[in-house]
Design an enzyme around this catalytic site. Sequence first.
Site, PDB file in Angstrom:
ATOM      1  N   ALA A  78       0.865  -1.176   0.000  1.00  0.00           N
ATOM      2  CA  ALA A  78       0.000   0.000   0.000  1.00  0.00           C
ATOM      3  C   ALA A  78       0.903   1.226   0.000  1.00  0.00           C
ATOM      4  O   ALA A  78       2.078   1.140   0.352  1.00  0.00           O
ATOM      5  CB  ALA A  78      -0.871  -0.010   1.248  1.00  0.00           C
ATOM      6  N   GLY A 109       0.589  -5.170   0.623  1.00  0.00           N
ATOM      7  CA  GLY A 109      -0.557  -5.174  -0.293  1.00  0.00           C
ATOM      8  C   GLY A 109      -0.215  -5.791  -1.631  1.00  0.00           C
ATOM      9  O   GLY A 109      -1.082  -6.373  -2.301  1.00  0.00           O
ATOM     10  N   GLU A 162      -0.608  -9.330  -1.256  1.00  0.00           N
ATOM     11  CA  GLU A 162      -2.056  -9.582  -1.174  1.00  0.00           C
ATOM     12  C   GLU A 162      -2.707  -9.545  -2.561  1.00  0.00           C
ATOM     13  O   GLU A 162      -3.626 -10.316  -2.838  1.00  0.00           O
ATOM     14  CB  GLU A 162      -2.696  -8.579  -0.206  1.00  0.00           C
ATOM     15  CG  GLU A 162      -2.290  -8.818   1.250  1.00  0.00           C
ATOM     16  CD  GLU A 162      -2.768  -7.729   2.180  1.00  0.00           C
ATOM     17  OE1 GLU A 162      -3.519  -8.063   3.119  1.00  0.00           O
ATOM     18  OE2 GLU A 162      -2.419  -6.547   1.958  1.00  0.00           O
TER      19      GLU A 162
END
Length: 684
Positions: free
Chosen positions: A62, A101, A104
């Site tokens: 992120a 992220g 992910e």
Amino acid sequence: MSVITTERHDDVLVIISDNPPVNALGQAVRQGLADGIEEALGDDSVKAVVIRCDGRTFFAGADITEFGKPPQGPGLGDVLDQIEASDKPVVAAIHGTALGGGCEVALACHYRVAVPSAKLGLPEVKLGLIPGAAGTQRLPRVVGAEAALPMVVVGNPIPAKKAESIGLVDRIVGEDSLAEDAIAFAREQIGKPVPRASEGTANRDGVENPAIFDEFRAKHGRKLRGFDAPEAGIQAVKAAGELSYEEGVKKERELFMGLMAGTQSAAMRHYFFAERAANKIEGIAKDIELIPIKKVGVIGAGTMGGGISMNFLSAGIPVTILEMEQEALDRGTGVMRKNYERTALRGRMTGEQVEQAMGLLTSTLDYADLADCDLVIEAVFENMDVKKEVFAKLDETVKQGAILASNTSYLNVDEIATATNRPEYVLGLHFFSPANIMKLLEVVRGDKTSDQVLATCMKLAKKIGKIAVVAGVCDGFIGNRMLSPRQQQANALIMEGANYWEVDEVLLDFGFPMGPFQMSDLAGLDIGWHRDPSRIESVRDALCAMDRRGQKTGAGFYDYDEARQRTPSDDVKKVIAEFAEKQGVEQREISKEEIQERLLYPMVNEGALILEEGMAQRASDIDVVWINGYGWPLYTGGPMFWADTIGLGTVVAGLEKHRERLGEKFKLSQLLADKAAAGERFNG
Ligand code: T1G
């Protein structure tokens, strides 16, 4: 130009991110991914999808700079659900570091292919967080709870090969053919049912053997002491076995938001950017021409000289080490080889790497062998005359244009430079013991040190794996200068009646690995001792005269057993009380709160004085020094950030409350007073 573009390769749509420097998953990237998937799903001629990144890495997480700001849609979790819901196979094509992220995103894809040099990881715990886009729920379902625990709770990335072995990566592809290999792999999956990580069952291992969670806590407890995020990570991975996927994602969100709102994550995010800022030198152009460092010389083969040399050898830079006598040279190089062999024994190096490093080492008794060095680092006895003699000799011997550096931990670098005709090539490189392990390097900028020399050494520091911070020439530079008021207060507190083990306890509770008296015992109480047992001018003198010189004599402030377990000593308590009486210091009960305030607030004040005098570039540099060199707990962000967190007004009020006990040398920093009055912070 959108950061996300798409490309058609017949029936495969490739979604490409190009968001330098690390393809952080900022709002535009998230929106672009959502649009790309929608495009793929909306076109029947598209049979499969590949997601890959241009630049140096796959998504590295992120965008941390967005944290703490009002959230902007689409949320990463939603975008990932969209990707996973696709009936067309979606393949993540991974190079560089798929982190947080980014990992992910890869987990939401149905398949993952990676180049051999790639790494995958969930380092959120290093930012005081846990994965927040279902990573703690998808990963265990793919690799099992046992394999997921270290990735989520410790946060170190794993190499592609390891990821393949635990089922996280489906295929290792060509290092230089990622794009085409990923398309070929995606085409192979067309028509097959897509595997969704959220439907995986590998996490059953945690249900069948719930003991793994306590075993993990026991194994890593000490290292993770004081941090909030690790336990949240364990709970989230455990939930992956106990709850449905949807409930697990809710649990993860709850834990994540709790951490995000806490002070620890704010402190650890501060540190993330502080470490990167430290390497930047204000006022010097990024593209300044640097001096090539191909050969290094080291003067002194003692503990520091040997450790310093190992940093360069391990980075593949040849070192010539000089000593006055052959016996000292052999002893020093022998210790270096032993240290390398111990590292190899622990599996952190191969025997071949040990030979490679030691093969780059030349030892000599002759200064002439240093003539063609690009950098020479002096690590001899801390005496100004000795240092100046060495620098004068180096100035005569070593080629013009070479850098001459001193590893002094407190002597005046400008004074040392006067022994040469090239003060612009002289600076301090203050390593911390053990120098081959400790990451911190104070780069001491002399009055005449040139920008080129300074920039060269800052870049070189990164190459040898150090975290470098620029310090000005003053007594003790940044770290030791701030340590001195703390040590002074620790000594004053025990005179006034605080038990020395309680003083240590206060810092241990705060999160330091050691208190001041434990540290003294480890370093040795006889450092700088005049060695005259009849001359007792301090508690240290008294203990040294009693042969209580620290851990090395089995007794110092504490008594130590074979396992180096420490026990407070009544004899020492008595020595301190007698000393206080002799000095007419009345002893009293002292609260833990007062102890903490008097140990830490003067340090913050000294940090502010350092900033005022321009001896540090920025407050966050001071935080980097104390976290990497002196064990300041990372989850408070360092002394200056911690002061910001508790409020500079609180610090000033505490200093005023204890003013009369802070010693005659104490001077309140005007910068601190002004910022406190204005309600400002050191770190923006
Ligand atoms: N966000 C914003 N900026 C970032 C960034 C990130 N994630 N990662 C790096 N940068 C900036 C960095 O500040 C620097 O800027 C430049 O990129 C180069 O970085 C929902 C919540 C990827 C291994 O923790 O570990 O995902 O100083 O100097 O040494 O679950 O950067 O040049 O202006 O470090 O080659 C999880 C963090 C986020 C990875 C590259 N991800 N980054 O190392 O370069 S939380 C991370 C790194 C998350 C989700 C959660 C490293 C790197 P500048 P650099 P490097």
